[in-house]
Design a protein around this motif. Structure first.
Motif, PDB file in Angstrom:
ATOM      1  N   LEU A 565      83.555  41.906  53.334  1.00 27.92           N
ATOM      2  CA  LEU A 565      84.789  41.529  54.031  1.00 27.92           C
ATOM      3  C   LEU A 565      84.557  41.069  55.469  1.00 27.92           C
ATOM      4  O   LEU A 565      85.164  40.073  55.890  1.00 27.92           O
ATOM      5  CB  LEU A 565      85.770  42.703  53.993  1.00 27.92           C
ATOM      6  CG  LEU A 565      87.112  42.488  54.699  1.00 27.92           C
ATOM      7  CD1 LEU A 565      87.877  41.325  54.082  1.00 27.92           C
ATOM      8  CD2 LEU A 565      87.941  43.774  54.659  1.00 27.92           C
ATOM      9  N   PRO A 566      83.725  41.735  56.279  1.00 26.88           N
ATOM     10  CA  PRO A 566      83.560  41.279  57.671  1.00 26.88           C
ATOM     11  C   PRO A 566      83.118  39.825  57.792  1.00 26.88           C
ATOM     12  O   PRO A 566      83.585  39.106  58.686  1.00 26.88           O
ATOM     13  CB  PRO A 566      82.500  42.238  58.221  1.00 26.88           C
ATOM     14  CG  PRO A 566      82.683  43.488  57.430  1.00 26.88           C
ATOM     15  CD  PRO A 566      83.026  43.024  56.050  1.00 26.88           C
ATOM     16  N   PHE A 567      82.232  39.372  56.917  1.00 27.43           N
ATOM     17  CA  PHE A 567      81.781  37.983  56.988  1.00 27.43           C
ATOM     18  C   PHE A 567      82.943  37.021  56.783  1.00 27.43           C
ATOM     19  O   PHE A 567      83.101  36.034  57.518  1.00 27.43           O
ATOM     20  CB  PHE A 567      80.693  37.724  55.944  1.00 27.43           C
ATOM     21  CG  PHE A 567      80.329  36.271  55.805  1.00 27.43           C
ATOM     22  CD1 PHE A 567      79.540  35.657  56.761  1.00 27.43           C
ATOM     23  CD2 PHE A 567      80.794  35.522  54.726  1.00 27.43           C
ATOM     24  CE1 PHE A 567      79.212  34.304  56.637  1.00 27.43           C
ATOM     25  CE2 PHE A 567      80.469  34.178  54.601  1.00 27.43           C
ATOM     26  CZ  PHE A 567      79.679  33.570  55.559  1.00 27.43           C
ATOM     27  N   TRP A 568      83.777  37.292  55.803  1.00 22.59           N
ATOM     28  CA  TRP A 568      84.890  36.393  55.513  1.00 22.59           C
ATOM     29  C   TRP A 568      85.971  36.475  56.587  1.00 22.59           C
ATOM     30  O   TRP A 568      86.639  35.483  56.884  1.00 22.59           O
ATOM     31  CB  TRP A 568      85.462  36.708  54.134  1.00 22.59           C
ATOM     32  CG  TRP A 568      84.483  36.379  53.055  1.00 22.59           C
ATOM     33  CD1 TRP A 568      83.693  37.234  52.353  1.00 22.59           C
ATOM     34  CD2 TRP A 568      84.134  35.062  52.613  1.00 22.59           C
ATOM     35  NE1 TRP A 568      82.875  36.551  51.487  1.00 22.59           N
ATOM     36  CE2 TRP A 568      83.133  35.210  51.617  1.00 22.59           C
ATOM     37  CE3 TRP A 568      84.563  33.782  52.938  1.00 22.59           C
ATOM     38  CZ2 TRP A 568      82.569  34.118  50.962  1.00 22.59           C
ATOM     39  CZ3 TRP A 568      84.004  32.682  52.284  1.00 22.59           C
ATOM     40  CH2 TRP A 568      83.020  32.862  51.313  1.00 22.59           C
ATOM     41  N   LEU A 569      86.128  37.639  57.197  1.00 24.07           N
ATOM     42  CA  LEU A 569      87.059  37.738  58.315  1.00 24.07           C
ATOM     43  C   LEU A 569      86.570  36.929  59.506  1.00 24.07           C
ATOM     44  O   LEU A 569      87.359  36.254  60.186  1.00 24.07           O
ATOM     45  CB  LEU A 569      87.242  39.208  58.717  1.00 24.07           C
ATOM     46  CG  LEU A 569      88.088  40.076  57.779  1.00 24.07           C
ATOM     47  CD1 LEU A 569      88.051  41.535  58.232  1.00 24.07           C
ATOM     48  CD2 LEU A 569      89.533  39.573  57.735  1.00 24.07           C
ATOM     49  N   ALA A 570      85.255  36.997  59.780  1.00 27.16           N
ATOM     50  CA  ALA A 570      84.700  36.202  60.877  1.00 27.16           C
ATOM     51  C   ALA A 570      84.854  34.712  60.594  1.00 27.16           C
ATOM     52  O   ALA A 570      85.231  33.930  61.487  1.00 27.16           O
ATOM     53  CB  ALA A 570      83.230  36.558  61.085  1.00 27.16           C
ATOM     54  N   LEU A 571      84.578  34.311  59.362  1.00 25.09           N
ATOM     55  CA  LEU A 571      84.731  32.902  58.985  1.00 25.09           C
ATOM     56  C   LEU A 571      86.185  32.463  59.124  1.00 25.09           C
ATOM     57  O   LEU A 571      86.475  31.357  59.608  1.00 25.09           O
ATOM     58  CB  LEU A 571      84.245  32.698  57.548  1.00 25.09           C
ATOM     59  CG  LEU A 571      84.176  31.249  57.048  1.00 25.09           C
ATOM     60  CD1 LEU A 571      83.196  30.443  57.901  1.00 25.09           C
ATOM     61  CD2 LEU A 571      83.750  31.221  55.574  1.00 25.09           C
ATOM     62  N   ALA A 572      87.111  33.343  58.739  1.00 22.34           N
ATOM     63  CA  ALA A 572      88.538  33.023  58.871  1.00 22.34           C
ATOM     64  C   ALA A 572      88.931  32.883  60.336  1.00 22.34           C
ATOM     65  O   ALA A 572      89.743  32.018  60.696  1.00 22.34           O
ATOM     66  CB  ALA A 572      89.375  34.107  58.203  1.00 22.34           C
ATOM     67  N   GLY A 573      88.364  33.724  61.199  1.00 23.37           N
ATOM     68  CA  GLY A 573      88.653  33.624  62.619  1.00 23.37           C
ATOM     69  C   GLY A 573      88.188  32.307  63.211  1.00 23.37           C
ATOM     70  O   GLY A 573      88.903  31.674  64.004  1.00 23.37           O
ATOM     71  N   VAL A 574      86.981  31.865  62.840  1.00 23.91           N
ATOM     72  CA  VAL A 574      86.461  30.584  63.322  1.00 23.91           C
ATOM     73  C   VAL A 574      87.319  29.436  62.799  1.00 23.91           C
ATOM     74  O   VAL A 574      87.685  28.514  63.557  1.00 23.91           O
ATOM     75  CB  VAL A 574      84.996  30.405  62.883  1.00 23.91           C
ATOM     76  CG1 VAL A 574      84.488  29.018  63.255  1.00 23.91           C
ATOM     77  CG2 VAL A 574      84.111  31.472  63.516  1.00 23.91           C
ATOM     78  N   ALA A 575      87.663  29.479  61.518  1.00 20.05           N
ATOM     79  CA  ALA A 575      88.467  28.407  60.930  1.00 20.05           C
ATOM     80  C   ALA A 575      89.853  28.334  61.569  1.00 20.05           C
ATOM     81  O   ALA A 575      90.378  27.242  61.826  1.00 20.05           O
ATOM     82  CB  ALA A 575      88.584  28.620  59.423  1.00 20.05           C
ATOM     83  N   THR A 576      90.434  29.491  61.830  1.00 16.31           N
ATOM     84  CA  THR A 576      91.759  29.509  62.462  1.00 16.31           C
ATOM     85  C   THR A 576      91.700  28.916  63.861  1.00 16.31           C
ATOM     86  O   THR A 576      92.582  28.131  64.255  1.00 16.31           O
ATOM     87  CB  THR A 576      92.300  30.946  62.525  1.00 16.31           C
ATOM     88  OG1 THR A 576      92.322  31.502  61.211  1.00 16.31           O
ATOM     89  CG2 THR A 576      93.704  30.972  63.107  1.00 16.31           C
ATOM     90  N   ALA A 577      90.678  29.293  64.629  1.00 12.69           N
ATOM     91  CA  ALA A 577      90.530  28.735  65.977  1.00 12.69           C
ATOM     92  C   ALA A 577      90.331  27.221  65.914  1.00 12.69           C
ATOM     93  O   ALA A 577      90.907  26.471  66.720  1.00 12.69           O
ATOM     94  CB  ALA A 577      89.360  29.401  66.690  1.00 12.69           C
ATOM     95  N   TRP A 578      89.539  26.759  64.981  1.00 12.81           N
ATOM     96  CA  TRP A 578      89.319  25.316  64.813  1.00 12.81           C
ATOM     97  C   TRP A 578      90.625  24.601  64.475  1.00 12.81           C
ATOM     98  O   TRP A 578      90.960  23.569  65.056  1.00 12.81           O
ATOM     99  CB  TRP A 578      88.279  25.097  63.720  1.00 12.81           C
ATOM    100  CG  TRP A 578      88.137  23.661  63.289  1.00 12.81           C
ATOM    101  CD1 TRP A 578      87.487  22.670  63.956  1.00 12.81           C
ATOM    102  CD2 TRP A 578      88.662  23.071  62.091  1.00 12.81           C
ATOM    103  NE1 TRP A 578      87.580  21.484  63.256  1.00 12.81           N
ATOM    104  CE2 TRP A 578      88.295  21.705  62.107  1.00 12.81           C
ATOM    105  CE3 TRP A 578      89.394  23.560  61.007  1.00 12.81           C
ATOM    106  CZ2 TRP A 578      88.647  20.829  61.077  1.00 12.81           C
ATOM    107  CZ3 TRP A 578      89.739  22.700  59.982  1.00 12.81           C
ATOM    108  CH2 TRP A 578      89.374  21.344  60.022  1.00 12.81           C
ATOM    109  N   TRP A 579      91.388  25.147  63.569  1.00 14.03           N
ATOM    110  CA  TRP A 579      92.644  24.514  63.153  1.00 14.03           C
ATOM    111  C   TRP A 579      93.664  24.512  64.292  1.00 14.03           C
ATOM    112  O   TRP A 579      94.337  23.509  64.539  1.00 14.03           O
ATOM    113  CB  TRP A 579      93.200  25.237  61.932  1.00 14.03           C
ATOM    114  CG  TRP A 579      94.441  24.594  61.361  1.00 14.03           C
ATOM    115  CD1 TRP A 579      95.729  24.960  61.559  1.00 14.03           C
ATOM    116  CD2 TRP A 579      94.476  23.454  60.493  1.00 14.03           C
ATOM    117  NE1 TRP A 579      96.579  24.139  60.878  1.00 14.03           N
ATOM    118  CE2 TRP A 579      95.834  23.199  60.209  1.00 14.03           C
ATOM    119  CE3 TRP A 579      93.498  22.631  59.933  1.00 14.03           C
ATOM    120  CZ2 TRP A 579      96.249  22.151  59.391  1.00 14.03           C
ATOM    121  CZ3 TRP A 579      93.897  21.589  59.106  1.00 14.03           C
ATOM    122  CH2 TRP A 579      95.259  21.360  58.850  1.00 14.03           C
TER     123      TRP A 579
END
Length: 691
Positions: A565-579
């Motif tokens: 889960l932590p990896f996917w949460l980190a990826l989601a955080g980066v994607a959200t910031a990018w969007w």
């Protein structure tokens, strides 16, 4: 039998930065600018090389524990200067001296032209000496000396530009908040001394089981409290001040008023890590109190999550990194509460490299942007500052816990360890450290995308209002010199890459930010490197033992993380910031309008500063005025001093009436006195004669 490290080597390591500080500080005008940075860098370089040698010797089994100088003896109490060098100490020595060395070199470029150039080098070298004395100590007294010394030097550095009112306010705030924490710290040391009868670590730890059996009533709380619990909580309150844990964290964001190099030194390797180190060193005491551990766990959880929320709305590039420090210190504190002391200090080590990197990269950006710190006025700096860009990217990836980067190994170990604890605060701690993964990734890459990608906003007029208003209320007129970091922004100037004395430390810090976790996790976290430094009751607190049993190497750990889960949460955080900030930049502003009350809460930092200023500080001032007026003026001056003087005056006035100057009156009084004295003396005999 393990070999012994040379005492002369240890003294050289500790005293070399002090010698540089004294030369730069006392003879700065004589040796000049070049001489000041030469002697201080040389002193720290000697300390770093010596620390590296000590680390090599410790890895080979060498140790040192002994007294260097007993400077006072009172009965059975010996107050001494001494060193305790084991795995924990050696690791801290290398981290402190390496980061400090990078900061010293970086400062040559960053502080060029500053009128306080020599003074700044003297301060940061003295800072290094103070931290070394703290981590190398073998007793509470020397620990307290280093503890207070880093506090003093941080006060001097935060207020380095002492003509700025905001800097003066910030250093006073840091000083006062740390006094609150230090009160608890010295009470904890006092309890240890009173009941253990010693200040030496070894002697105190040997008596820890006996201390755990002592209990006494606390009237305000009811029931009996164990001595070990009260002592550990008091010690941790000291750590809450130094390591900026909620609610004593409020000084750390304002420490940004100091120059960027000191921000890196305070946040990465010195002052804020002192509390984490201290609790890890005191593990033989903390392991005996689940109540104290639970208190540590909850405080760290609050800090990790709620300080991360504040990082999401900052617009000052240094404040984003500062709130990141608060959140990561929360992670370390959570690990301490979970009895994962080795994971806490392992994260301390990895964090020191990538956090120093991020602060120094932020300083490089500030130089390139002509001392504009607002990330809303940046954008597209990647092509203008390629070295700063790539090193900042590597530091950000390490911070968010990207697999194979340094921060991944330490942060994921903490998250897993917390999930294996059985303290009452565990459910909240698990939620806090897991949710913070998304928060960290979001604010880190929000800053990264706004600074290095997207529109080149520095070419235009000041950037229009974005998602939230800037929370820095600095007056551009307060700029005192070329390196005032809150000076007027030059929005039409083209950014430029920083000189080599700035970029070289970035590159040297980027290397361990990537590889140090992979290279050292096996011996440090799951090996025996800290075996004689940190004590864990594996039966009562089995988290680290369970992790060690499931550990199959750093590569396997990174591969396993891809499904966690932590990896996917980190990826989601980066994607959200990018969007939010590159694809649809209108979204953040819409969210800010939709959740205006929540945004105001975050902008006002949970109103803790308001509460401290208008409730605690105002209440203290009101109490002081009351005691002055009623106690000092009314009781002491009025009743005691003036009242006693008035009483003497009145009595003297009455007695004076008897002083007529007539001889016959004095003779009459003398006769009456003699008659009275004889009557009182002979009265018992007169009664006998009459019978």
């Amino acid at each position: 039998m393990a070999s012994t490290i040379s005492q002369g080597l240890l003294l050289t390591i500790a005293l070399a930065p002090l010698a540089g500080a004294l030369l730069a500080g006392l003879a700065g005008r004589q040796i000049g600018v070049r001489g000041a940075h030469t002697v201080t860098i040389l002193g720290v370089l000697i300390a770093f090389i010596g620390s590296a040698v000590v680390l090599w010797q410790v890895a080979g089994g060498a140790r040192y524990a002994g007294t260097v100088y007993p400077w006072a003896v009172q009965g059975r109490l010996v107050m001494e200067v001494g060193f305790l060098v084991d795995g924990l100490t050696a690791m801290m020595m290398v981290v402190v001296t390496f980061v400090s060395l990078m900061v010293h070199v970086y400062t040559i470029g960053y502080m060029e032209g500053d009128p306080g150039y020599q003074r700044f080098f003297a301060y940061i070298s003295l800072f290094t000496f103070s931290m070394l004395m703290l981590v190398m100590s073998n007793n509470f007294l020397q620990l307290f000396f280093g503890w207070e010394a880093v506090g003093l030097v941080s006060y001097l550095l935060i207020g380095f530009w002492f003509k700025k009112p905001t800097a003066v306010f910030a250093n006073m705030k840091a000083f006062l908040v740390n006094r609150v924490g230090d009160l608890g710290f010295i009470l904890g040391i006092g309890l240890v001394l009173a009941y253990a009868g010693s200040l030496n670590y070894g002697e105190v730890f040997a008596k820890a089981p006996e201390l755990a059996k002592i209990a006494f009533p606390l009237p305000l709380w009811g029931g009996d409290w164990r001595l070990i619990t009260v002592a550990c909580i008091c010690l941790f309150i000291g750590a809450m001040g130094k390591s900026a844990q909620f609610p004593l964290h409020v000084w750390l964001p304002d420490s940004m008023e100091g120059p960027t190099p000191i921000s890196a030194l305070i946040h990465a390797a010195t002052m804020v890590t002192a509390g984490i180190f201290m609790v890890a060193r005191m593990s033989p005491l903390f392991e005996l109190s689940d109540t104290a551990l639970n208190f540590v766990l909850v405080i760290g959880s609050i800090t990790a999550l709620f300080m991360g929320f504040l990082g999401m709305i900052q617009n000052d590039i240094k404040r984003v990194v500062a709130y990141s420090t608060l959140s990561q210190l929360g992670y370390m504190t959570v690990a301490l509460g979970a009895s994962a002391y080795s994971a806490a200090v392992f994260h301390l080590m990895t964090h020191a490299f990538f956090k120093a990197l991020l602060f120094l990269a932020a300083g490089s950006v500030i130089i390139g942007m002509h001392h504009d710190q607002d990330i809303r006025n940046m954008g597209g700096l990647r092509k203008y500052m390629p070295i700063t860009w790539i090193t900042a990217l590597l530091g950000s990836l390490a911070l968010i816990g990207t697999p194979l980067f340094a921060g991944f190994y330490s942060k994921d170990s903490i998250i897993e360890a917390v999930g294996l604890t059985h303290l009452p605060g565990t459910p909240f701690a698990v939620f806090a450290v897991t949710a913070s993964v998304f928060v960290t990734a979001f604010y880190s890459f929000r800053m990264y995308f706004l600074v290095f990608h997207g529109e080149e906003r520095f070419r235009h007029k000041p950037f229009p209002p974005a998602d939230v208003p800037d929370d820095t209320h600095d007056d551009p007129a307060l700029g005192q010199h070329a390196h005032d970091e809150h000076g007027t922004a030059a929005h039409d100037a083209t950014p430029h890459e920083s000189p080599w004395v700035v970029t070289a430390p970035l590159v040297l810090l980027a290397i361990p930010s990537v590889v140090i976790g992979f290279l050292t996790i096996s011996p440090m976290l799951y090996g025996s490197f800290f075996a004689d430094s940190i004590f864990v009751d594996s039966a009562a607190h089995p988290a680290m033992k369970a992790l060690a049993e499931d550990f199959h190497g750093p590569s396997a750990m990174a591969l396993h993380a891809l499904t966690a889960l932590p990896f996917w949460l980190a990826l989601a955080g980066v994607a959200t910031a990018w969007w939010f900030y590159l694809v649809q930049p209108a979204i953040p502003a819409a969210i800010a309008r939709r959740f205006a009350p929540l945004m105001r809460l975050l902008q006002n930092k949970y109103y803790l500063d308001w509460f401290n200023e208008h409730v605690l500080a105002a209440g203290a001032r009101a109490t002081g005025r009351f005691l002055w007026r009623r106690g000092d003026v009314g009781l002491i001056d009025g009743a005691l001093v003036d009242g006693s003087a008035g009483l003497v005056r009145r009595v003297a006035g009455l007695v004076r009436q008897a002083q007529t100057g007539h001889l016959y009156q004095y003779a009459l009084v003398m006769v009456l006195g003699i008659f009275g004295l004889l009557t009182w003396t002979l009265w018992p005999y007169l009664g006998t004669l009459m019978r």
